[in-house]
Design a protein around this motif. Structure first.
Motif, PDB file in Angstrom:
ATOM      1  N   ASP A   4       0.834  -1.198   0.000  1.00  0.00           N
ATOM      2  CA  ASP A   4       0.000   0.000   0.000  1.00  0.00           C
ATOM      3  C   ASP A   4       0.873   1.253   0.000  1.00  0.00           C
ATOM      4  OD1 ASP A   4      -2.479   1.508   0.214  1.00  0.00           O
ATOM      5  OD2 ASP A   4      -1.814   1.926   2.263  1.00  0.00           O
ATOM      6  N   THR A   7       2.364   1.688  -3.414  1.00  0.00           N
ATOM      7  CA  THR A   7       1.344   2.151  -4.352  1.00  0.00           C
ATOM      8  C   THR A   7       1.105   3.646  -4.184  1.00  0.00           C
ATOM      9  OG1 THR A   7       0.285  -0.011  -4.350  1.00  0.00           O
ATOM     10  CG2 THR A   7      -1.066   1.850  -5.055  1.00  0.00           C
ATOM     11  N   ARG A   8       0.984   4.098  -2.937  1.00  0.00           N
ATOM     12  CA  ARG A   8       0.767   5.529  -2.685  1.00  0.00           C
ATOM     13  C   ARG A   8       1.981   6.360  -3.084  1.00  0.00           C
ATOM     14  NH1 ARG A   8      -0.235   6.486   2.954  1.00  0.00           N
ATOM     15  NH2 ARG A   8       0.795   4.508   3.352  1.00  0.00           N
ATOM     16  N   TYR A   9       3.181   5.843  -2.818  1.00  0.00           N
ATOM     17  CA  TYR A   9       4.421   6.533  -3.177  1.00  0.00           C
ATOM     18  C   TYR A   9       4.537   6.687  -4.691  1.00  0.00           C
ATOM     19  CZ  TYR A   9       9.479   6.613  -4.220  1.00  0.00           C
ATOM     20  OH  TYR A   9      10.711   6.883  -4.733  1.00  0.00           O
ATOM     21  N   VAL A  10       4.293   5.617  -5.430  1.00  0.00           N
ATOM     22  CA  VAL A  10       4.378   5.653  -6.895  1.00  0.00           C
ATOM     23  C   VAL A  10       3.308   6.590  -7.469  1.00  0.00           C
ATOM     24  CG1 VAL A  10       4.120   4.279  -9.000  1.00  0.00           C
ATOM     25  CG2 VAL A  10       5.496   3.414  -7.108  1.00  0.00           C
ATOM     26  N   ALA A  11       2.104   6.536  -6.925  1.00  0.00           N
ATOM     27  CA  ALA A  11       1.034   7.418  -7.399  1.00  0.00           C
ATOM     28  C   ALA A  11       1.386   8.883  -7.144  1.00  0.00           C
ATOM     29  CB  ALA A  11      -0.279   7.058  -6.727  1.00  0.00           C
ATOM     30  N   ALA A  12       1.944   9.179  -5.982  1.00  0.00           N
ATOM     31  CA  ALA A  12       2.336  10.552  -5.663  1.00  0.00           C
ATOM     32  C   ALA A  12       3.461  11.023  -6.586  1.00  0.00           C
ATOM     33  CB  ALA A  12       2.766  10.654  -4.208  1.00  0.00           C
ATOM     34  N   ASP A  14       4.020   9.959  -9.647  1.00  0.00           N
ATOM     35  CA  ASP A  14       3.411  10.167 -10.967  1.00  0.00           C
ATOM     36  C   ASP A  14       2.645  11.480 -11.019  1.00  0.00           C
ATOM     37  OD1 ASP A  14       4.449   7.751 -11.837  1.00  0.00           O
ATOM     38  OD2 ASP A  14       2.550   6.659 -11.600  1.00  0.00           O
ATOM     39  N   THR A  15       1.885  11.757  -9.979  1.00  0.00           N
ATOM     40  CA  THR A  15       1.100  12.996  -9.931  1.00  0.00           C
ATOM     41  C   THR A  15       2.018  14.204  -9.942  1.00  0.00           C
ATOM     42  OG1 THR A  15      -0.648  11.873  -8.703  1.00  0.00           O
ATOM     43  CG2 THR A  15      -0.631  14.271  -8.607  1.00  0.00           C
ATOM     44  N   THR A  18       3.683  14.580 -13.444  1.00  0.00           N
ATOM     45  CA  THR A  18       2.717  15.057 -14.432  1.00  0.00           C
ATOM     46  C   THR A  18       2.472  16.556 -14.253  1.00  0.00           C
ATOM     47  OG1 THR A  18       1.644  12.909 -14.550  1.00  0.00           O
ATOM     48  CG2 THR A  18       0.355  14.786 -15.277  1.00  0.00           C
TER      49      THR A  18
END
Length: 54
Positions: A4, A7-12, A14-15, A18
């Motif tokens: 988890d 997942t949160r680290y990778v999503a952050a 990416d955000t 971007t």
């Protein structure tokens, strides 16, 4: 929990990437009012992920 956090680290990450790609202010190493919280979340999660205990 590690999955988890990852997942949160990778999503952050990416955000943040971007946003930074489209924001000339953030590209100059001075996060804008929108980019600053994104960068803070990314760095906070990155630190937690890198310092996690196996």
């Amino acid at each position: 929990m590690a999955d988890d956090l990852r997942t949160r680290y990778v999503a952050a990450a990416d955000t943040w990437r971007t946003h930074r790609a489209d924001c000339t202010t953030c590209q100059q190493r001075t996060p804008c009012t929108v980019g600053a919280p994104l960068f803070e979340r990314f760095t906070r999660l990155q630190e937690a992920y890198l310092n996690r205990r196996p």
